[in-house]
Design an enzyme around this catalytic site. Structure first.
Site, PDB file in Angstrom:
ATOM      1  N   THR A 122      -8.626   5.344  -6.351  1.00 50.01           N
ATOM      2  CA  THR A 122      -7.504   4.670  -7.007  1.00 50.01           C
ATOM      3  C   THR A 122      -6.508   4.093  -6.004  1.00 50.01           C
ATOM      4  O   THR A 122      -5.707   3.238  -6.373  1.00 50.01           O
ATOM      5  CB  THR A 122      -6.764   5.633  -7.948  1.00 50.01           C
ATOM      6  OG1 THR A 122      -6.325   6.760  -7.198  1.00 50.01           O
ATOM      7  CG2 THR A 122      -7.666   6.091  -9.085  1.00 50.01           C
ATOM      8  N   HIS A 179      -8.843   7.640   2.547  1.00 49.44           N
ATOM      9  CA  HIS A 179      -8.257   8.985   2.538  1.00 49.44           C
ATOM     10  C   HIS A 179      -9.306  10.015   2.197  1.00 49.44           C
ATOM     11  O   HIS A 179     -10.253   9.727   1.464  1.00 49.44           O
ATOM     12  CB  HIS A 179      -7.089   9.076   1.544  1.00 49.44           C
ATOM     13  CG  HIS A 179      -7.443   8.662   0.142  1.00 49.44           C
ATOM     14  ND1 HIS A 179      -7.491   7.336  -0.242  1.00 49.44           N
ATOM     15  CD2 HIS A 179      -7.770   9.389  -0.949  1.00 49.44           C
ATOM     16  CE1 HIS A 179      -7.823   7.270  -1.525  1.00 49.44           C
ATOM     17  NE2 HIS A 179      -8.017   8.493  -1.982  1.00 49.44           N
ATOM     18  N   CYS A 218       0.436   3.362   3.192  1.00 50.00           N
ATOM     19  CA  CYS A 218       1.124   2.758   4.340  1.00 50.00           C
ATOM     20  C   CYS A 218       2.623   3.028   4.248  1.00 50.00           C
ATOM     21  O   CYS A 218       3.278   3.313   5.263  1.00 50.00           O
ATOM     22  CB  CYS A 218       0.850   1.264   4.417  1.00 50.00           C
ATOM     23  SG  CYS A 218      -0.799   0.842   5.053  1.00 50.00           S
ATOM     24  N   GLY A 270     -14.084   6.651  -8.284  1.00 50.19           N
ATOM     25  CA  GLY A 270     -12.732   7.056  -8.663  1.00 50.19           C
ATOM     26  C   GLY A 270     -11.686   6.805  -7.606  1.00 50.19           C
ATOM     27  O   GLY A 270     -10.615   7.418  -7.638  1.00 50.19           O
ATOM     28  N   HIS A 305      -9.603  13.943   0.669  1.00 50.38           N
ATOM     29  CA  HIS A 305      -8.929  15.041  -0.022  1.00 50.38           C
ATOM     30  C   HIS A 305      -9.387  16.358   0.619  1.00 50.38           C
ATOM     31  O   HIS A 305     -10.597  16.603   0.709  1.00 50.38           O
ATOM     32  CB  HIS A 305      -9.330  15.085  -1.498  1.00 50.38           C
ATOM     33  CG  HIS A 305      -8.996  13.859  -2.290  1.00 50.38           C
ATOM     34  ND1 HIS A 305      -7.998  13.824  -3.242  1.00 50.38           N
ATOM     35  CD2 HIS A 305      -9.552  12.621  -2.312  1.00 50.38           C
ATOM     36  CE1 HIS A 305      -7.949  12.619  -3.800  1.00 50.38           C
ATOM     37  NE2 HIS A 305      -8.888  11.871  -3.248  1.00 50.38           N
ATOM     38  N   HIS A 333      -4.238   0.608   8.179  1.00 50.44           N
ATOM     39  CA  HIS A 333      -4.748   0.327   6.837  1.00 50.44           C
ATOM     40  C   HIS A 333      -6.238  -0.034   6.899  1.00 50.44           C
ATOM     41  O   HIS A 333      -6.602  -1.133   7.312  1.00 50.44           O
ATOM     42  CB  HIS A 333      -3.961  -0.797   6.160  1.00 50.44           C
ATOM     43  CG  HIS A 333      -4.377  -0.983   4.733  1.00 50.44           C
ATOM     44  ND1 HIS A 333      -3.871  -0.229   3.702  1.00 50.44           N
ATOM     45  CD2 HIS A 333      -5.304  -1.800   4.180  1.00 50.44           C
ATOM     46  CE1 HIS A 333      -4.455  -0.588   2.567  1.00 50.44           C
ATOM     47  NE2 HIS A 333      -5.327  -1.542   2.828  1.00 50.44           N
ATOM     48  N   ASP A 370      -1.058  15.909  -1.897  1.00 46.22           N
ATOM     49  CA  ASP A 370      -1.302  14.994  -3.008  1.00 46.22           C
ATOM     50  C   ASP A 370      -0.216  15.215  -4.063  1.00 46.22           C
ATOM     51  O   ASP A 370       0.174  16.348  -4.349  1.00 46.22           O
ATOM     52  CB  ASP A 370      -2.687  15.265  -3.601  1.00 46.22           C
ATOM     53  CG  ASP A 370      -3.164  14.146  -4.508  1.00 46.22           C
ATOM     54  OD1 ASP A 370      -4.189  13.521  -4.205  1.00 46.22           O
ATOM     55  OD2 ASP A 370      -2.506  13.895  -5.554  1.00 46.22           O
ATOM     56  N   ASN A 377     -13.538   9.451  -1.880  1.00 46.77           N
ATOM     57  CA  ASN A 377     -13.995   8.583  -2.964  1.00 46.77           C
ATOM     58  C   ASN A 377     -13.989   7.155  -2.449  1.00 46.77           C
ATOM     59  O   ASN A 377     -12.969   6.669  -1.964  1.00 46.77           O
ATOM     60  CB  ASN A 377     -13.054   8.703  -4.178  1.00 46.77           C
ATOM     61  CG  ASN A 377     -13.073  10.090  -4.779  1.00 46.77           C
ATOM     62  OD1 ASN A 377     -14.120  10.726  -4.856  1.00 46.77           O
ATOM     63  ND2 ASN A 377     -11.911  10.575  -5.190  1.00 46.77           N
ATOM     64  N   CYS A 381       0.844  -1.201   0.000  1.00 38.85           N
ATOM     65  CA  CYS A 381       0.000   0.000   0.000  1.00 38.85           C
ATOM     66  C   CYS A 381       0.880   1.251   0.000  1.00 38.85           C
ATOM     67  O   CYS A 381       1.702   1.443   0.902  1.00 38.85           O
ATOM     68  CB  CYS A 381      -0.921  -0.016   1.215  1.00 38.85           C
ATOM     69  SG  CYS A 381      -1.835   1.513   1.417  1.00 38.85           S
TER      70      CYS A 381
HETATM   71  P1  5GP Z   1      -8.356   8.699  -5.074  1.00 36.94           P
HETATM   72  O1  5GP Z   1      -8.415   8.822  -6.568  1.00 36.94           O
HETATM   73  O2  5GP Z   1      -8.116   7.260  -4.642  1.00 36.94           O
HETATM   74  O3  5GP Z   1      -9.507   9.337  -4.350  1.00 36.94           O
HETATM   75  O4  5GP Z   1      -7.105   9.549  -4.617  1.00 36.94           O
HETATM   76  C1  5GP Z   1      -5.815   9.030  -4.608  1.00 36.94           C
HETATM   77  C2  5GP Z   1      -4.890  10.202  -4.669  1.00 36.94           C
HETATM   78  O5  5GP Z   1      -3.607   9.765  -4.312  1.00 36.94           O
HETATM   79  C3  5GP Z   1      -4.776  10.839  -6.055  1.00 36.94           C
HETATM   80  O6  5GP Z   1      -5.237  12.185  -5.998  1.00 36.94           O
HETATM   81  C4  5GP Z   1      -3.293  10.726  -6.385  1.00 36.94           C
HETATM   82  O7  5GP Z   1      -2.801  11.875  -7.023  1.00 36.94           O
HETATM   83  C5  5GP Z   1      -2.669  10.520  -5.029  1.00 36.94           C
HETATM   84  N1  5GP Z   1      -1.433   9.753  -5.056  1.00 36.94           N
HETATM   85  C6  5GP Z   1      -1.191   8.589  -5.735  1.00 36.94           C
HETATM   86  N2  5GP Z   1       0.059   8.153  -5.493  1.00 36.94           N
HETATM   87  C7  5GP Z   1       0.613   9.055  -4.639  1.00 36.94           C
HETATM   88  C8  5GP Z   1       1.903   9.131  -4.016  1.00 36.94           C
HETATM   89  O8  5GP Z   1       2.790   8.293  -4.202  1.00 36.94           O
HETATM   90  N3  5GP Z   1       2.133  10.202  -3.209  1.00 36.94           N
HETATM   91  C9  5GP Z   1       1.189  11.160  -2.978  1.00 36.94           C
HETATM   92  N4  5GP Z   1       1.505  12.173  -2.161  1.00 36.94           N
HETATM   93  N5  5GP Z   1      -0.049  11.100  -3.543  1.00 36.94           N
HETATM   94  C10 5GP Z   1      -0.320  10.060  -4.353  1.00 36.94           C
HETATM   95 ZN    ZN Z   2      -2.478   1.244   3.571  1.00 30.32          ZN
END
Ligand code: 5GP
Ligand code: ZN
Length: 114
Positions: free
Chosen positions: A95, A100, A7, A93, A102, A46, A30, A87, A4
């Site tokens: 990912t 988490h 993590c 969305g 935002h 986690h 982000d 999300n 992860c």
């Molecule tokens: P989701 O799309 O799951 O709601 O948001 C995941 C967020 O994690 C995305 O906005 C993406 O830019 C961010 N993200 C993905 N990988 C990394 C990383 O390695 N470091 C940081 N700081 N953000 C990440």
């Molecule tokens: Zn995790």
């Protein structure tokens, strides 16, 4: 969780720009800034998504919201306003499968969600 990325950020195995940390949550910028202020707030355990919140871990939601308030104050957007987004799942969305929120601010986001 071994694979992860959040993590790994929490464990300092991956770098990040930390905005806030206590014994329960961490917040970091982000990597893909969608607004002038774009911070991710995560629990230090986690939890995959809101679907995995239950009575044993729901206090993390309180901690995340208290952290959001402090981060907004620290970054000077408490009065002007900010958006807190979660999300949950593929269609929304999500990912990264580590819960988490935002925190977005620094631009007029209007009222539309999509
Ligand atoms: P989701 O799309 O799951 O709601 O948001 C995941 C967020 O994690 C995305 O906005 C993406 O830019 C961010 N993200 C993905 N990988 C990394 C990383 O390695 N470091 C940081 N700081 N953000 C990440
Ligand atoms: Zn995790």
């Amino acid at each position: 969780m071994d694979n992860c990325i959040f993590c790994k950020i929490i464990n300092r195995e991956l770098p990040s720009t930390i905005q806030y940390e206590d014994d329960r949550v961490m917040a970091f910028n982000d990597i893909n800034q969608e607004a002038p202020i774009h911070v991710l707030i995560v629990p230090k355990v986690h939890i995959q998504s809101v679907n995995d919140i239950d009575e044993t871990n729901a206090d993390y939601l309180k901690d995340i919201h208290l952290a959001a308030k402090k981060i907004a104050q620290k970054l000077g957007v408490s009065e002007k306003g900010y958006r807190l987004i979660n999300n949950c799942g593929e269609s929304a969305g999500q990912t990264v499968p580590h819960l988490h929120y935002h925190l977005l601010a620094g631009v007029d986001m209007g009222t539309k969600l999509i």
